[in-house]
Design a protein around this motif. Structure first.
Motif, mmCIF file in Angstrom:
data_model
loop_
_atom_site.group_PDB
_atom_site.id
_atom_site.type_symbol
_atom_site.label_atom_id
_atom_site.label_comp_id
_atom_site.label_asym_id
_atom_site.label_seq_id
_atom_site.Cartn_x
_atom_site.Cartn_y
_atom_site.Cartn_z
ATOM 1 N N LYS A 56 0.831 -1.204 0.000
ATOM 2 C CA LYS A 56 0.000 0.000 0.000
ATOM 3 C C LYS A 56 0.875 1.267 0.000
ATOM 4 O O LYS A 56 0.550 2.248 -0.673
ATOM 5 N N MET A 57 1.989 1.233 0.711
ATOM 6 C CA MET A 57 2.888 2.382 0.743
ATOM 7 C C MET A 57 3.503 2.626 -0.639
ATOM 8 O O MET A 57 3.521 3.750 -1.137
ATOM 9 N N TRP A 58 3.999 1.552 -1.265
ATOM 10 C CA TRP A 58 4.596 1.719 -2.590
ATOM 11 C C TRP A 58 3.551 2.123 -3.620
ATOM 12 O O TRP A 58 3.833 2.955 -4.495
ATOM 13 N N LEU A 59 2.346 1.580 -3.528
ATOM 14 C CA LEU A 59 1.287 2.013 -4.447
ATOM 15 C C LEU A 59 0.995 3.494 -4.284
ATOM 16 O O LEU A 59 0.765 4.197 -5.276
ATOM 17 N N SER A 60 0.988 3.986 -3.052
ATOM 18 C CA SER A 60 0.730 5.410 -2.844
ATOM 19 C C SER A 60 1.824 6.256 -3.500
ATOM 20 O O SER A 60 1.542 7.320 -4.051
ATOM 21 N N ARG A 61 3.039 5.779 -3.465
ATOM 22 C CA ARG A 61 4.146 6.514 -4.088
ATOM 23 C C ARG A 61 4.110 6.421 -5.607
ATOM 24 O O ARG A 61 4.413 7.397 -6.306
ATOM 25 N N LEU A 62 3.763 5.256 -6.115
ATOM 26 C CA LEU A 62 3.806 5.018 -7.554
ATOM 27 C C LEU A 62 2.561 5.486 -8.298
ATOM 28 O O LEU A 62 2.644 5.855 -9.467
ATOM 29 N N SER A 63 1.414 5.451 -7.623
ATOM 30 C CA SER A 63 0.176 5.802 -8.328
ATOM 31 C C SER A 63 -0.536 7.003 -7.724
ATOM 32 O O SER A 63 -1.582 7.409 -8.226
ATOM 33 N N GLY A 64 0.004 7.564 -6.651
ATOM 34 C CA GLY A 64 -0.570 8.768 -6.083
ATOM 35 C C GLY A 64 -1.735 8.567 -5.136
ATOM 36 O O GLY A 64 -2.369 9.525 -4.740
ATOM 37 N N GLY A 65 -2.019 7.345 -4.744
ATOM 38 C CA GLY A 65 -3.101 7.085 -3.800
ATOM 39 C C GLY A 65 -2.700 7.424 -2.381
ATOM 40 O O GLY A 65 -1.548 7.802 -2.113
ATOM 41 N N PRO A 66 -3.626 7.267 -1.450
ATOM 42 C CA PRO A 66 -3.309 7.577 -0.053
ATOM 43 C C PRO A 66 -2.376 6.525 0.550
ATOM 44 O O PRO A 66 -2.464 5.347 0.218
ATOM 45 N N PRO A 67 -1.490 6.950 1.450
ATOM 46 C CA PRO A 67 -0.632 5.972 2.125
ATOM 47 C C PRO A 67 -1.445 5.164 3.135
ATOM 48 O O PRO A 67 -2.527 5.577 3.547
ATOM 49 N N PRO A 68 -0.935 4.019 3.526
ATOM 50 C CA PRO A 68 -1.661 3.191 4.493
ATOM 51 C C PRO A 68 -1.632 3.805 5.888
ATOM 52 O O PRO A 68 -0.773 4.630 6.201
ATOM 53 N N GLY A 69 -2.560 3.379 6.704
ATOM 54 C CA GLY A 69 -2.560 3.791 8.098
ATOM 55 C C GLY A 69 -1.642 2.890 8.899
ATOM 56 O O GLY A 69 -0.844 2.138 8.356
ATOM 57 N N GLY A 70 -1.798 2.965 10.191
ATOM 58 C CA GLY A 70 -0.992 2.124 11.071
ATOM 59 C C GLY A 70 0.349 2.749 11.363
ATOM 60 O O GLY A 70 0.691 3.819 10.879
ATOM 61 N N THR A 71 1.115 2.069 12.148
ATOM 62 C CA THR A 71 2.441 2.554 12.516
ATOM 63 C C THR A 71 3.433 2.254 11.397
ATOM 64 O O THR A 71 3.187 1.378 10.561
ATOM 65 N N PRO A 72 4.556 2.958 11.351
ATOM 66 C CA PRO A 72 5.570 2.661 10.333
ATOM 67 C C PRO A 72 5.944 1.180 10.348
ATOM 68 O O PRO A 72 6.163 0.598 11.408
ATOM 69 N N GLY A 73 5.973 0.590 9.193
ATOM 70 C CA GLY A 73 6.249 -0.841 9.078
ATOM 71 C C GLY A 73 4.998 -1.674 9.000
ATOM 72 O O GLY A 73 5.018 -2.792 8.510
ATOM 73 N N GLY A 74 3.885 -1.141 9.506
ATOM 74 C CA GLY A 74 2.586 -1.759 9.329
ATOM 75 C C GLY A 74 2.316 -3.045 10.066
ATOM 76 O O GLY A 74 1.382 -3.769 9.728
ATOM 77 N N LEU A 75 3.098 -3.372 11.086
ATOM 78 C CA LEU A 75 2.885 -4.649 11.779
ATOM 79 C C LEU A 75 1.515 -4.725 12.430
ATOM 80 O O LEU A 75 1.018 -5.817 12.699
ATOM 81 N N ASP A 76 0.909 -3.572 12.667
ATOM 82 C CA ASP A 76 -0.409 -3.520 13.296
ATOM 83 C C ASP A 76 -1.498 -3.052 12.324
ATOM 84 O O ASP A 76 -2.550 -2.589 12.751
ATOM 85 N N LEU A 77 -1.256 -3.170 11.038
ATOM 86 C CA LEU A 77 -2.207 -2.671 10.037
ATOM 87 C C LEU A 77 -3.602 -3.234 10.265
ATOM 88 O O LEU A 77 -4.588 -2.513 10.232
ATOM 89 N N HIS A 78 -3.697 -4.535 10.504
ATOM 90 C CA HIS A 78 -4.975 -5.187 10.802
ATOM 91 C C HIS A 78 -4.828 -6.040 12.050
ATOM 92 O O HIS A 78 -3.776 -6.629 12.281
ATOM 93 N N SER A 79 -5.912 -6.140 12.820
ATOM 94 C CA SER A 79 -5.890 -6.984 14.014
ATOM 95 C C SER A 79 -6.701 -8.259 13.823
ATOM 96 O O SER A 79 -6.548 -9.197 14.600
ATOM 97 N N GLU A 80 -7.550 -8.301 12.802
ATOM 98 C CA GLU A 80 -8.401 -9.466 12.553
ATOM 99 C C GLU A 80 -8.162 -10.003 11.146
ATOM 100 O O GLU A 80 -7.880 -9.241 10.216
ATOM 101 N N LEU A 81 -8.327 -11.306 10.980
ATOM 102 C CA LEU A 81 -7.997 -11.970 9.728
ATOM 103 C C LEU A 81 -8.893 -11.551 8.566
ATOM 104 O O LEU A 81 -8.383 -11.235 7.490
ATOM 105 N N GLN A 82 -10.205 -11.553 8.738
ATOM 106 C CA GLN A 82 -11.062 -11.272 7.586
ATOM 107 C C GLN A 82 -10.865 -9.873 7.020
ATOM 108 O O GLN A 82 -10.730 -9.726 5.800
ATOM 109 N N PRO A 83 -10.800 -8.826 7.852
ATOM 110 C CA PRO A 83 -10.499 -7.507 7.273
ATOM 111 C C PRO A 83 -9.133 -7.468 6.574
ATOM 112 O O PRO A 83 -8.980 -6.805 5.548
ATOM 113 N N PHE A 84 -8.157 -8.182 7.121
ATOM 114 C CA PHE A 84 -6.858 -8.265 6.472
ATOM 115 C C PHE A 84 -7.006 -8.890 5.085
ATOM 116 O O PHE A 84 -6.495 -8.359 4.095
#
Length: 167
Positions: A56-84
């Motif tokens: 998601k971070m590289w897509l935001s840089r390459l295509s101009g979309g929004p960067p992902p949320g969460g902390t740097p590195g994204g280890l906590d991007l999702h807490s549950e499997l289905q949303p992930f």
């Protein structure tokens, strides 16, 4: 250095491999997913979150979309499997559509972004950044594959040459 066709093949490879990892992750319980397996990011779960965050971070840089949320590195991007898994599928679709729209001109010239890792602006060639984008995916999926295999779980073949409709 790279071609539009390379990007299209690698985007299909990414989606194909992530489908296989989804099946493996669905077969695991939360304890197995989050168990510290002494990998760079510890667990299958943290590594999978980092991989999605990085895409998601590289897509935001390459295509101009929004960067992902969460902390740097994204280890906590999702807490549950289905949303992930839902986010993983959406992101893979975005990568495939992005690659499908690329032209040769999109692969040349510089790309500049702010790197939270180094705390400064960085400029690299777009081609190098795109190669890193796909290499980063393969690297971390390889780590997940190794953790799954070491834990006794069957994983799908990961050889690009065996991707359905590869070339």
């Amino acid at each position: 250095m790279i071609t539009v066709e390379f990007c299209k093949v690698m985007s299909r490879y990414n989606a194909w491999q992530n489908e296989g990892l989804e099946q493996a992750m669905l077969a695991l319980n939360q304890t197995e997913l989050r168990k510290d397996r002494k990998a760079f990011f510890g667990s299958i779960w943290s590594t999978a979150n980092h991989l999605l965050w990085g895409d998601k971070m590289w897509l935001s840089r390459l295509s101009g979309g929004p960067p992902p949320g969460g902390t740097p590195g994204g280890l906590d991007l999702h807490s549950e499997l289905q949303p992930f898994l839902d986010d993983r599928r959406r992101t893979d679709g975005h990568i495939t559509r992005w690659a499908g729209r690329l032209t040769h001109v999109d692969l040349v010239g510089p790309l500049t972004w702010y790197s939270g890792l180094s705390g400064r602006n960085v400029t690299q060639s777009k081609a190098m950044c795109i190669m890193h984008f796909f290499n980063h995916q393969t690297h971390h999926r390889g780590q997940i594959h190794a953790m799954l295999t070491a834990a006794g779980h069957k994983t799908m073949i990961s050889d690009l040459a065996f991707m359905p409709e590869a070339f």
